[in-house]
Design a protein around this motif. Structure first.
Motif, PDB file in Angstrom:
ATOM      1  N   LEU A 338       0.862  -1.192   0.000  1.00  0.00           N
ATOM      2  CA  LEU A 338       0.000   0.000   0.000  1.00  0.00           C
ATOM      3  C   LEU A 338       0.893   1.234   0.000  1.00  0.00           C
ATOM      4  O   LEU A 338       1.882   1.290   0.725  1.00  0.00           O
ATOM      5  CB  LEU A 338      -0.868   0.021   1.257  1.00  0.00           C
ATOM      6  CG  LEU A 338      -1.988  -1.008   1.393  1.00  0.00           C
ATOM      7  CD1 LEU A 338      -2.670  -0.825   2.743  1.00  0.00           C
ATOM      8  CD2 LEU A 338      -2.999  -0.870   0.273  1.00  0.00           C
ATOM      9  N   PRO A 340      -0.361   4.863   0.223  1.00  0.00           N
ATOM     10  CA  PRO A 340      -1.206   6.062   0.258  1.00  0.00           C
ATOM     11  C   PRO A 340      -0.329   7.309   0.346  1.00  0.00           C
ATOM     12  O   PRO A 340       0.665   7.320   1.073  1.00  0.00           O
ATOM     13  CB  PRO A 340      -2.036   5.872   1.527  1.00  0.00           C
ATOM     14  CG  PRO A 340      -1.212   4.982   2.391  1.00  0.00           C
ATOM     15  CD  PRO A 340      -0.459   4.074   1.467  1.00  0.00           C
ATOM     16  N   ALA A 341      -0.697   8.354  -0.410  1.00  0.00           N
ATOM     17  CA  ALA A 341       0.103   9.580  -0.398  1.00  0.00           C
ATOM     18  C   ALA A 341      -0.117  10.353   0.893  1.00  0.00           C
ATOM     19  O   ALA A 341       0.803  10.953   1.440  1.00  0.00           O
ATOM     20  CB  ALA A 341      -0.263  10.446  -1.596  1.00  0.00           C
ATOM     21  N   THR A 342      -1.354  10.310   1.379  1.00  0.00           N
ATOM     22  CA  THR A 342      -1.669  11.073   2.590  1.00  0.00           C
ATOM     23  C   THR A 342      -2.419  10.190   3.578  1.00  0.00           C
ATOM     24  O   THR A 342      -2.961   9.140   3.208  1.00  0.00           O
ATOM     25  CB  THR A 342      -2.577  12.280   2.273  1.00  0.00           C
ATOM     26  OG1 THR A 342      -3.804  11.775   1.720  1.00  0.00           O
ATOM     27  CG2 THR A 342      -1.922  13.216   1.269  1.00  0.00           C
ATOM     28  N   VAL A 343      -2.430  10.634   4.823  1.00  0.00           N
ATOM     29  CA  VAL A 343      -3.186   9.914   5.853  1.00  0.00           C
ATOM     30  C   VAL A 343      -4.663   9.892   5.478  1.00  0.00           C
ATOM     31  O   VAL A 343      -5.349   8.873   5.626  1.00  0.00           O
ATOM     32  CB  VAL A 343      -2.988  10.595   7.228  1.00  0.00           C
ATOM     33  CG1 VAL A 343      -3.886   9.958   8.276  1.00  0.00           C
ATOM     34  CG2 VAL A 343      -1.528  10.507   7.653  1.00  0.00           C
ATOM     35  N   ALA A 346      -5.611   7.110   3.067  1.00  0.00           N
ATOM     36  CA  ALA A 346      -5.248   5.729   3.429  1.00  0.00           C
ATOM     37  C   ALA A 346      -6.491   4.920   3.794  1.00  0.00           C
ATOM     38  O   ALA A 346      -7.480   5.476   4.274  1.00  0.00           O
ATOM     39  CB  ALA A 346      -4.278   5.748   4.609  1.00  0.00           C
ATOM     40  N   PRO A 347      -6.461   3.593   3.545  1.00  0.00           N
ATOM     41  CA  PRO A 347      -7.592   2.750   3.975  1.00  0.00           C
ATOM     42  C   PRO A 347      -7.793   2.865   5.487  1.00  0.00           C
ATOM     43  O   PRO A 347      -6.833   2.767   6.243  1.00  0.00           O
ATOM     44  CB  PRO A 347      -7.150   1.325   3.605  1.00  0.00           C
ATOM     45  CG  PRO A 347      -5.992   1.467   2.690  1.00  0.00           C
ATOM     46  CD  PRO A 347      -5.381   2.807   2.935  1.00  0.00           C
TER      47      PRO A 347
ATOM     48  N   THR B 169       3.143   8.694   6.173  1.00  0.00           N
ATOM     49  CA  THR B 169       3.165   8.034   4.863  1.00  0.00           C
ATOM     50  C   THR B 169       4.572   8.120   4.282  1.00  0.00           C
ATOM     51  O   THR B 169       5.443   8.815   4.819  1.00  0.00           O
ATOM     52  CB  THR B 169       2.200   8.730   3.881  1.00  0.00           C
ATOM     53  OG1 THR B 169       2.692  10.048   3.626  1.00  0.00           O
ATOM     54  CG2 THR B 169       0.794   8.802   4.439  1.00  0.00           C
ATOM     55  N   SER B 171       5.431   9.742   1.871  1.00  0.00           N
ATOM     56  CA  SER B 171       5.720  11.137   1.510  1.00  0.00           C
ATOM     57  C   SER B 171       5.631  12.059   2.732  1.00  0.00           C
ATOM     58  O   SER B 171       5.381  13.251   2.609  1.00  0.00           O
ATOM     59  CB  SER B 171       4.766  11.595   0.414  1.00  0.00           C
ATOM     60  OG  SER B 171       3.434  11.264   0.749  1.00  0.00           O
ATOM     61  N   ASP B 173       3.522  12.515   5.155  1.00  0.00           N
ATOM     62  CA  ASP B 173       2.297  13.115   5.692  1.00  0.00           C
ATOM     63  C   ASP B 173       1.942  12.414   7.002  1.00  0.00           C
ATOM     64  O   ASP B 173       1.929  11.183   7.075  1.00  0.00           O
ATOM     65  CB  ASP B 173       1.134  12.978   4.692  1.00  0.00           C
ATOM     66  CG  ASP B 173      -0.129  13.638   5.222  1.00  0.00           C
ATOM     67  OD1 ASP B 173      -0.038  14.804   5.680  1.00  0.00           O
ATOM     68  OD2 ASP B 173      -1.195  13.001   5.197  1.00  0.00           O
ATOM     69  N   LEU B 328      -1.035   2.591   6.557  1.00  0.00           N
ATOM     70  CA  LEU B 328      -0.169   3.494   5.792  1.00  0.00           C
ATOM     71  C   LEU B 328       0.875   2.747   4.962  1.00  0.00           C
ATOM     72  O   LEU B 328       1.720   3.360   4.319  1.00  0.00           O
ATOM     73  CB  LEU B 328       0.499   4.511   6.720  1.00  0.00           C
ATOM     74  CG  LEU B 328      -0.479   5.467   7.418  1.00  0.00           C
ATOM     75  CD1 LEU B 328       0.281   6.511   8.226  1.00  0.00           C
ATOM     76  CD2 LEU B 328      -1.394   6.162   6.409  1.00  0.00           C
TER      77      LEU B 328
END
Lengths: 388, 388
Positions: A338, A340-343, A346-347, B169, B171, B173, B328
């Motif tokens: 996984l 995800p770019a941001t919190v 995110a799932p 994350t 990146s 975040d 994350l």
């Protein structure tokens, strides 16, 4: 207050059917007159009497007349007859026996009921109150509700993990991350669902039995399901050697005729499915086949790769992570793929709950889509229940 | 039963001193006669009266004679005088006022007391019972007990993490992983300890204030500590601009004279330390310097690299992970550099506890060495307390 007291009792009765009533819902019922319980019942097995009828029968057996009583019921009473249905409508029984008031937790989301039970009762002049302990009733029948709404099995991903999210060390050691009482609870989870699934790696590495082994086991054995590209199950594995007595199924994309006949001879059902974009057995197709075959709920026990695929495809309703306060660092994780770019992106699990099992904490929550479907059955201002 | 009731009251009183009595212990005391509380007190600030004296004074102010009463006290009463001590021995006050019975939670591990308080009381014919709510009393004074026993600050590693153990994350975040009420609790944690520490990455990336910002804050501001190889703090950062009003300290291995004089002029204490084997400021040396300077307890707030160094070096007593049910994946983790071969060999937290803060679950536990030191103060069959 009083409504909640009796409804919580009905919910406890309902839970006795766990593992035995699928694909029916768990239902409990309590008959009360003048502050006294005069009868109680639950749906105990598929094909057996409904909870409402069981409570009425129980009252009559004890010489108590249900006339004028209040019936507490964890689900809307059924209102229809059908060729595939074993029982007459409960609404008729309620009317016939002169019950004055019916208190419900939730509406039955089954399209053949969905409010028509309530309408029939009201038409007969019976007072109906709804939404009592709705949250708890929904939690109890998640499998029934979500499988019907989504037309696929209710899918629970379960794993034991370290506090830093690993299911095993880098060298694949995982015995044991969680406490003995957490492992016992995992057996109860198996028993309450219709099927248990693992991937080929776990089948090969752990040689699991996937059976319910609790003290005084009162659950039936769930269907054992393996997803494996080539169906390479060792012939001395528990999954193969026990397949003559415990239903066992293999989903695969390509299997040699020899291997197929060997596994079939051992008692394993071999089902070919299409490969997905990664050349693995299509999990959507596997879930659809299981649902069409009457499997309402499935517990996915790993390994990390199978969990990761289901996570990425959003194919789950609930995730339960038995979390042990230990750190496994760069070990095996179901979420390594996984990104995800941001919190915020995110799932996320909703309606999370947690329980202690010795040193282990189980953290459990719902897929947002599942949470939304369940919330639809809970009135805005539910008459709340205390936590179990 | 009755002993526990009054001791729990004394423990609640003691907690009012949190953040104000360091390096003294938190202590509460309750005077009871004939089933009635006739006086109560706590150690409210460093240099102020001890809890026992406060309870006696409170009783006298209300016209209650302590003679013949029972004193409940969360820690063994002190038994000595010393030039660096502000108060006379509490054992003398207890004897002088004719108190008949003293009930204690735990022995004071301070080598200048450690059982001599109990011995003095017994010699004076006072009945002494010990071990009541010992587990809770030990929990309350972890910082006091463990810093003395180990001759370094009590170290708490605190982070907010996803369920799969990431602090941010890929990146970077991280706003916000945890719930508002979890973040509020983190401020209370800061307020209860003497110092707050971050690494240079967090200082640069997050520009944290590291101050206690709770509603109606009743805590003093902890010392702010940054560990940074070259001391590169931006001059417009909160750490620099607020240093004239909030004590702020920088530990570094190499800093340019210009930078050093600039930071010193801003009010920051710059302390050079030796580099460790990885050319980073030696954390052992940092902790020793803090301890020698009177810092009894420190909250380490990250980032992942600083946590990882302390984890690998075993330099912690408690880890508290505010865990949010979100995934994350391949984000930043404090444990990525751990490589335990087996589950049994992995770093493990003992005596774990957990609390809900909205959607966030805080999971907290002790380093095994810390747990052992604390257990030594708990009798085998403690008169147990209900959880807080």
């Amino acid at each position: 207050m009083e409504d909640r007291y009796y409804m919580e009792h009905a919910l406890r009765l309902a839970s006795a059917g766990a593992g035995h009533v699928t694909p029916n819902p768990l239902v409990g019922a309590v008959l009360v007159r003048n502050g006294q319980v005069i009868g109680e019942g639950w749906h105990a097995r598929y094909g057996g009497p409904h909870a409402e009828q069981a409570a009425i029968d129980h009252a009559l057996q004890q010489g108590n007349d249900p006339r004028g009583a209040t019936l507490y019921c964890t689900l809307e009473p059924c209102s229809f007859t059908a060729p595939d249905k074993h029982n007459p409508p409960c609404t008729t029984a309620i009317r016939t026996h002169g019950i004055r008031t019916v208190v419900l937790a939730i509406v039955d989301p089954n399209p053949r009921v969905r409010g028509s039970g309530i309408a029939q009762l009201k038409q007969a002049g019976i007072e109906v109150r709804t939404g009592v302990c709705a949250r708890k009733a929904v939690r109890q029948n998640e499998a029934y509700i979500l499988s019907r709404e989504q037309r696929r099995p209710y899918i629970v991903l379960k794993w034991a993990q370290s506090l830093d999210g690993c299911m095993a060390t880098g060298s694949h050691d995982s015995k044991w991350i969680s406490s003995p009482s957490a492992r016992e609870e995992a057996h109860h989870l198996r028993g309450r669902l219709d099927a248990v699934m693992v991937g080929s790696g776990t089948a090969a590495h752990d040689d699991p039995q996937l059976t319910v082994r609790t003290a005084n086991n009162r659950y039936p054995q769930p269907l054992r399901v393996v997803v494996s590209r080539h169906g390479n199950l060792r012939k001395d594995s528990h999954l193969v050697t026990q397949a003559d007595t415990i239903p066992t199924r293999l989903y695969c994309t390509g299997i040699s005729p020899d291997q197929q006949s060997r596994l079939t001879a051992a008692g394993i059902q071999v089902i070919p499915v299409e490969p997905d974009s990664e050349s693995l057995p299509s999990l959507h197709q596997v879930m659809q086949h299981l649902y069409d075959d009457g499997i309402q709920s499935i517990l996915v026990e790993g390994g990390a790769r199978l969990h990761a695929s289901l996570l990425r495809q959003g194919l789950y309703d609930r995730i339960t992570a038995f979390t042990e306060p230990v750190f496994l660092g760069d070990g095996l994780r179901p979420t390594d793929n996984l990104h995800p770019a941001t919190v915020a992106a995110a799932p996320r699990l909703l309606d999370s709950e947690f329980h202690r099992f010795g040193s282990t904490i189980s953290i459990s929550g719902l897929h947002p889509d599942a949470a939304r479907l369940l919330h639809d059955l809970i009135p805005d201002k539910e008459a709340s229940c205390s936590p179990v």
